[in-house]
Structure formats: C-alpha cells, structure tokens
Design a protein around this motif. Sequence first.
Motif, PDB file in Angstrom:
ATOM      1  N   GLY A   1       0.843  -1.206   0.000  1.00 23.07           N
ATOM      2  CA  GLY A   1       0.000   0.000   0.000  1.00 23.07           C
ATOM      3  C   GLY A   1       0.865   1.238   0.000  1.00 23.07           C
ATOM      4  O   GLY A   1       0.939   1.952   0.985  1.00 23.07           O
TER       5      GLY A   1
ATOM      6  N   TYR B   1      -7.255  -0.090  -3.247  1.00 20.55           N
ATOM      7  CA  TYR B   1      -7.182  -1.533  -3.491  1.00 20.55           C
ATOM      8  C   TYR B   1      -8.428  -2.029  -4.199  1.00 20.55           C
ATOM      9  O   TYR B   1      -9.531  -1.561  -3.920  1.00 20.55           O
TER      10      TYR B   1
ATOM     11  N   ASP C   1      -9.281   2.656  12.603  1.00 18.14           N
ATOM     12  CA  ASP C   1      -8.118   2.988  11.772  1.00 18.14           C
ATOM     13  C   ASP C   1      -8.640   3.632  10.494  1.00 18.14           C
ATOM     14  O   ASP C   1      -9.172   2.962   9.614  1.00 18.14           O
TER      15      ASP C   1
ATOM     16  N   ILE D   1      -6.879   5.553   8.271  1.00 19.06           N
ATOM     17  CA  ILE D   1      -5.718   6.040   7.518  1.00 19.06           C
ATOM     18  C   ILE D   1      -6.071   6.345   6.044  1.00 19.06           C
ATOM     19  O   ILE D   1      -5.406   7.142   5.394  1.00 19.06           O
TER      20      ILE D   1
ATOM     21  N   LEU E   1      -2.106  -6.233  10.702  1.00 22.45           N
ATOM     22  CA  LEU E   1      -1.345  -5.533  11.736  1.00 22.45           C
ATOM     23  C   LEU E   1      -1.920  -5.783  13.126  1.00 22.45           C
ATOM     24  O   LEU E   1      -1.189  -5.922  14.105  1.00 22.45           O
ATOM     25  N   TYR E   2      -3.248  -5.861  13.190  1.00 31.65           N
ATOM     26  CA  TYR E   2      -3.910  -5.816  14.493  1.00 31.65           C
ATOM     27  C   TYR E   2      -3.767  -7.124  15.268  1.00 31.65           C
ATOM     28  O   TYR E   2      -3.592  -7.105  16.485  1.00 31.65           O
TER      29      TYR E   2
ATOM     30  N   GLY F   1       3.995   6.989  12.506  1.00 33.17           N
ATOM     31  CA  GLY F   1       3.091   6.315  11.575  1.00 33.17           C
ATOM     32  C   GLY F   1       1.824   5.876  12.300  1.00 33.17           C
ATOM     33  O   GLY F   1       1.735   5.924  13.543  1.00 33.17           O
ATOM     34  N   ALA F   2       0.839   5.464  11.515  1.00 32.20           N
ATOM     35  CA  ALA F   2      -0.398   4.935  12.101  1.00 32.20           C
ATOM     36  C   ALA F   2      -0.087   3.697  12.941  1.00 32.20           C
ATOM     37  O   ALA F   2      -0.709   3.444  13.972  1.00 32.20           O
ATOM     38  N   THR F   3       0.908   2.943  12.518  1.00 24.97           N
ATOM     39  CA  THR F   3       1.243   1.672  13.166  1.00 24.97           C
ATOM     40  C   THR F   3       1.515   1.848  14.656  1.00 24.97           C
ATOM     41  O   THR F   3       1.007   1.090  15.483  1.00 24.97           O
TER      42      THR F   3
ATOM     43  N   ASN G   1     -11.734  -0.731  10.242  1.00 18.55           N
ATOM     44  CA  ASN G   1     -10.823  -0.103   9.291  1.00 18.55           C
ATOM     45  C   ASN G   1     -11.597   0.201   8.014  1.00 18.55           C
ATOM     46  O   ASN G   1     -11.768  -0.636   7.166  1.00 18.55           O
TER      47      ASN G   1
HETATM   48  C1  LIG Z   1      -5.187  -0.091   7.324  1.00 19.33           C
HETATM   49  C2  LIG Z   1      -3.791   0.357   7.537  1.00 19.33           C
HETATM   50  N1  LIG Z   1      -3.437   0.810   8.742  1.00 19.33           N
HETATM   51  C3  LIG Z   1      -2.170   1.224   8.986  1.00 19.33           C
HETATM   52  C4  LIG Z   1      -1.209   1.171   7.999  1.00 19.33           C
HETATM   53  C5  LIG Z   1       0.174   1.620   8.319  1.00 19.33           C
HETATM   54  O1  LIG Z   1       0.287   3.017   8.238  1.00 19.33           O
HETATM   55  P1  LIG Z   1       1.647   3.741   8.596  1.00 19.33           P
HETATM   56  O2  LIG Z   1       2.591   3.517   7.460  1.00 19.33           O
HETATM   57  O3  LIG Z   1       1.285   5.192   8.744  1.00 19.33           O
HETATM   58  O4  LIG Z   1       2.164   3.152   9.858  1.00 19.33           O
HETATM   59  C6  LIG Z   1      -1.534   0.696   6.723  1.00 19.33           C
HETATM   60  C7  LIG Z   1      -0.508   0.599   5.673  1.00 19.33           C
HETATM   61  O5  LIG Z   1      -0.670  -0.002   4.639  1.00 19.33           O
HETATM   62  C8  LIG Z   1      -2.863   0.289   6.498  1.00 19.33           C
HETATM   63  O6  LIG Z   1      -3.238  -0.186   5.307  1.00 19.33           O
END
Ligand SMILES: Cc1ncc(COP(=O)(O)O)c(C=O)c1O
Length: 396
Positions: free
Chosen positions: A37, A320, A204, A206, A125-126, A97-99, A172
């Motif tokens: 992404g 996507y 989330d 983002i 991620l979660y 970052g969002a992460t 999300n």
């Molecule tokens: C749904 C979602 N959340 C978080 C992220 C990560 O974001 P960041 O790069 O700001 O940490 C992504 C990256 O692809 C994502 O798709």
Amino acid sequence: MFRDDTNQILKGLKQSPLRQFDQEVGQIPGIVKLTLGEPNFSTPAHIKMAAISAIAANESHYTPIAGLPELREAAANYYNQKFNLNYTAENTLVTVGATEGVSASFQALLQPGDSVIVPTPIYPLYLPLIKLQHATPILVDTSADDFVLTPERLQTVLDQHRQDHVKAIVLNAPSNPTGIAYTRSEMQALAAILKQEQLWVLSDEIYAELTYGQKHTSMGELLPEQTIVINGLSKSHAMTGWRLGFAFAPKDLMAEMLKAHQYMVTMPTTFVQYAAIEAMKHGQNDCAPMVKIYQRRRDYVREHLQQLGFEVARPNGAFYVFAKIPASFKGDSWEFARQLAYDQKVAVIAGAAFGPGGERYIRISYAASDEALAQACRGIAKLMQHTQQQPLTEAL
Ligand SMILES: Cc1ncc(COP(=O)(O)O)c(C=O)c1O
C-alpha cells in the motif's frame, strides 16, 4: 540461541506474509509489483521544503512526548474540519506512523483475558498486536455480507461471546484490503450497537481521504467518548517513509496511551514533525489530485478484471481492488499469486493473507503507474487464458 525462553507469544507470531511475499517476488527480474500500500506519488514539495528548513534551522532536539504543541493543534483542526470531529490538541498524539498509534492503543486498552472483535479480511497488523497484549482476537468473516460488518452480525457475535470479556472492536474503513468505504448509515448502525454494548472502538481511518463518490464518516464523530481514531500522513500525503501518524482519543485514555508511546518511541523525529505542521496547515488539498488519479486507475483495473470474470468488491475507498478469482482457476489465492508472479511477472497479494473470507480473492494495489496497471491486467488476462485452456488440453 543462547537461551530459548524468549517471549513465547512473539515466537509464535510469523513475519507479515504480505511483506514476505513482496520480498520474495521482488527478486524476479522485471516484475511489476502491485503488492504494498505504497502511493507512487512524491511527497508534496511544500512539505519537503518545510523539512529541509527545519533541518537547516537545527530542529534536532527532543520535542514534548505527545508531539509539538503546534502540530497537535494543527492536526486536530485539520481532521476536525475534514471529518466533522471535535478534538483539541489534548486529544491528539503524534505517532510514528499509524502503526505506532495502533500499538499504543492496544497497550493502553487491553489486559490479559480480554477479547477484541476483528472483522476480516483485514490488514494483518492488528492480530499480532492484540496477541502481544495476551488478549484474544475474535475473527468475524464478513465475506458473506459483501465485506461489510452488519449490525445484525455484530450483535450475533457479541451475543455468542458474552463470556469472553469483549472489550473492543477494530474497524478499518475505508478498508485495506477490500477497498470498501462504509456509508454513513452503515457506520451509524454499528455505532448504535457499540454504544449500547459499551465497547471501545479502534477506528483505523488512515484511508479517510481516499474515498470515491462519498464522504468518509468517522467513528470519532459518532462515538467520541469510546473511540480512538488513527490517522496519519502516509497515504493522504504520500509520506509512508516519513513515519508520521496521529491518534485521537478521549483525554483520560490519551494519558494512558501517552505512557505506552513514551516507552516505545519517545516521539517521532523532530524535523518530520515540522514538515507535518506544514502538511496540516497548508496541505488540506494535497490529496485531491491524487484521489482523481486513483479513481481513474480504479475504474481501469475494475473494468479489466470484471471482463476477465473476476467479481470485484465495492471499491469506493483506499487504493485496493479485492477481486474474486474465477472458478476456472482451481488453486487457492496463494497459488494464483505465485503463478501470476513467476509466469507473468505480476505481483499481487493473495487474499488469504488478510484472514478468513479472503481465500478466493486477490488484492491489487492501484497506487501504481498506468503502465504498471496495464501490464498487470495483461498478465492476469494471460494467466486466465491459460487456465481456461487447461481442461481442453487435458481432455485431448
Ligand atoms: C489499514 C492500515 N493501517 C495502517 C497502515 C500503516 O500506516 P503507517 O505507514 O502510517 O504506519 C496501513 C498501511 O498499509 C494500512 O493499510
């Protein structure tokens, strides 16, 4: 290893299958990658200049843990204006970052024995972060409902898990991997149940600025007292590598998140925070030209895939397309992705990487050049042609 008693939960986790596959197929010469992404646009020039000026001005020291006060305020204003929110600087945490925002949220919210509802398919991620808090994800496959978590389904799942100490839900939308942006009424219907059930919401958002033909509704607007909104500059301002995100939460919870954040990272890089001030104060329209181009690319990919017999999930957000592999292909989504990569030099991600419901799908990121998308569509067409011919050859 010297001793074998390191963190067993971490040991049980695997590296992200998404990144593993991306790295594996990255070795194939001439491969077209529609895997990550990752916007293929450059960071807007005014933001880059702000970073350069901050470096030249020796902005190289620690900032307050929660981030520069000017940035927290500018970010709250930016998202308030765009998404009808009502946050102040005190509700705002500047994250790596969002992460990191997601990680700090789970650290603040979860205790051993808690459960968290996670609708799937979802960005991988979660689940590891929930498990690292000794909590349990409850996966809810949404594929039968066109990848939307319906209020009825949510209620049923909650009723089935009354004994499991369900504390929170992850949402999300717009979604990675499905590209689905929930409508306002879909969000409102979920909010009504979540309010009644008193669940925390990790929302989330983002991809909030990347919607096509509809405006994003934030859970932070509908349920401010029980929601953590995650956002950031990675997608909206093409700044994935800068590592700058935001978390917005009620003040009491923010105080807890701040501790988690402090002990993980202290704060994001100082000159990046200065660049982010520029983005938040003067970059309100930076995403608009990207959205226009993404929409055109989305239409292109969707039309081509539909012509080839793929069913495509409603792609009204993010960047996507989540497409169902036609039945004529007999293997699973990883086999499809591997054949496409090795035979046609086109890399996409197998839907199975995103959990239950994704097994017959592929995720294509259209944050890529027109040429790359055209090449990818040709590769997929060739693979499909080949699979359709297969039974005939076998019959002969
Ligand atoms: C749904 C979602 N959340 C978080 C992220 C990560 O974001 P960041 O790069 O700001 O940490 C992504 C990256 O692809 C994502 O798709």
